[in-house]
Design a protein around this motif. Structure first.
Motif, PDB file in Angstrom:
ATOM      1  N   ILE A 167       0.819  -1.222   0.000  1.00 32.49           N
ATOM      2  CA  ILE A 167       0.000   0.000   0.000  1.00 32.49           C
ATOM      3  C   ILE A 167       0.856   1.276   0.000  1.00 32.49           C
ATOM      4  O   ILE A 167       0.318   2.381   0.136  1.00 32.49           O
ATOM      5  N   LEU A 168       2.177   1.122  -0.141  1.00 33.16           N
ATOM      6  CA  LEU A 168       3.013   2.305  -0.319  1.00 33.16           C
ATOM      7  C   LEU A 168       2.791   2.844  -1.722  1.00 33.16           C
ATOM      8  O   LEU A 168       2.828   2.098  -2.702  1.00 33.16           O
ATOM      9  N   LYS A 169       2.567   4.137  -1.823  1.00 36.08           N
ATOM     10  CA  LYS A 169       2.390   4.762  -3.129  1.00 36.08           C
ATOM     11  C   LYS A 169       3.731   4.822  -3.857  1.00 36.08           C
ATOM     12  O   LYS A 169       4.781   4.991  -3.225  1.00 36.08           O
ATOM     13  N   ASP A 170       3.747   4.659  -5.153  1.00 41.67           N
ATOM     14  CA  ASP A 170       4.976   4.836  -5.918  1.00 41.67           C
ATOM     15  C   ASP A 170       5.534   6.225  -5.623  1.00 41.67           C
ATOM     16  O   ASP A 170       4.796   7.222  -5.631  1.00 41.67           O
ATOM     17  N   GLY A 171       6.835   6.281  -5.331  1.00 42.20           N
ATOM     18  CA  GLY A 171       7.454   7.545  -4.953  1.00 42.20           C
ATOM     19  C   GLY A 171       7.404   7.833  -3.464  1.00 42.20           C
ATOM     20  O   GLY A 171       7.819   8.912  -3.015  1.00 42.20           O
TER      21      GLY A 171
END
Length: 247
Positions: free
Chosen positions: A123-127
């Protein structure tokens, strides 16, 4: 000061010390904050003071971490900033070490931190930015600190490997390694004011800059590593100890 506006940040161990100071700093910069901790009363009190969201979760329990991730995903969708801060410290010689003490430190400081990253990756957003709280003791050798120092040295290895694995998604992974920092830990040790003053004076004498660090110092570094100002930094460890590792 709104350079983190619309960013969702999760901070483990956010009810006191460095975690609390970082929650305050990131919120001032516009981020939406979720703090976690083992003690329901303490974490909810801190969240009320800060005006942030509290979720009870024990970092040493992988099941708790999985429930935390599910709750954050349900309520917030994704995470832009993950500060893996929760940890405990201990002292004792290797000869006197017990399995119980070893496990209690490693379960929170190493295994717990490792699986917090592991379970949050989906669930970490890209970037996104991930920051681990390490310690300058990972780079130094002091008698009586073998378990604690090993837990933090292990984290520093994870940081480098995670930075490589997550680079294709532009997710940056770094660590901050404070030295002596003014927190409530002195009071938790049961020392009176005079004893705390004597201990702090002795510690300051070992620091080239002749001062203790503050939780705000560390919070500002985490903030920097969470912002676009550090978008070309990954796999790095930032030692903040007034020069102790040099002395």
């Amino acid at each position: 000061m709104d350079d983190l506006k619309n960013k969702v940040a999760v901070i483990t161990g956010g009810n006191s010390g460095i975690g609390y100071a970082t929650a305050k700093q990131l919120k001032e910069q516009g981020a939406t904050i979720i703090i976690t901790g083992r003690r329901k009363e303490a974490i909810e009190k801190a969240a009320s003071e800060l005006g942030v969201t509290a979720i009870v979760a024990d970092q040493s329990n992988v099941g708790d971490t999985e429930n935390l991730v599910a709750k954050v995903k349900q309520d917030f969708g994704h995470v832009d900033i993950l500060f893996i801060n929760a940890g405990i410290t201990t002292k004792g010689n290797i000869e006197e070490a017990t399995e119980e003490l070893f496990d209690s430190v490693m379960d929170i400081n190493f295994k717990g931190a490792y699986f917090t990253l592991s379970r949050f990756i989906p669930i970490l957003k890209d970037g996104a930015s991930v920051v681990f709280l390490s310690s300058n003791t990972a780079s130094m050798s002091y008698a009586g600190t073998s378990i604690y120092s090993s837990s933090k040295a292990g984290l520093n290895s994870v940081v480098k490997i995670a930075a490589l694995e997550l680079a294709p998604r532009k997710i940056r992974v770094n660590s901050v390694s404070p030295g002596p920092t003014e927190t409530e830990i002195m009071k938790k040790m049961g020392l009176d004011e005079a004893a705390v003053k004597t201990l702090m004076s002795a510690i300051v004498d070992t620091i080239p800059l002749k001062q203790m660090g503050t939780t705000k110092d560390v919070a500002k570094m985490v903030s920097h590593l969470s912002s676009d100002a550090s978008k070309f930094i990954t796999g790095a460890d930032f030692i903040m100890d007034g020069g102790m590792v040099l002395a």
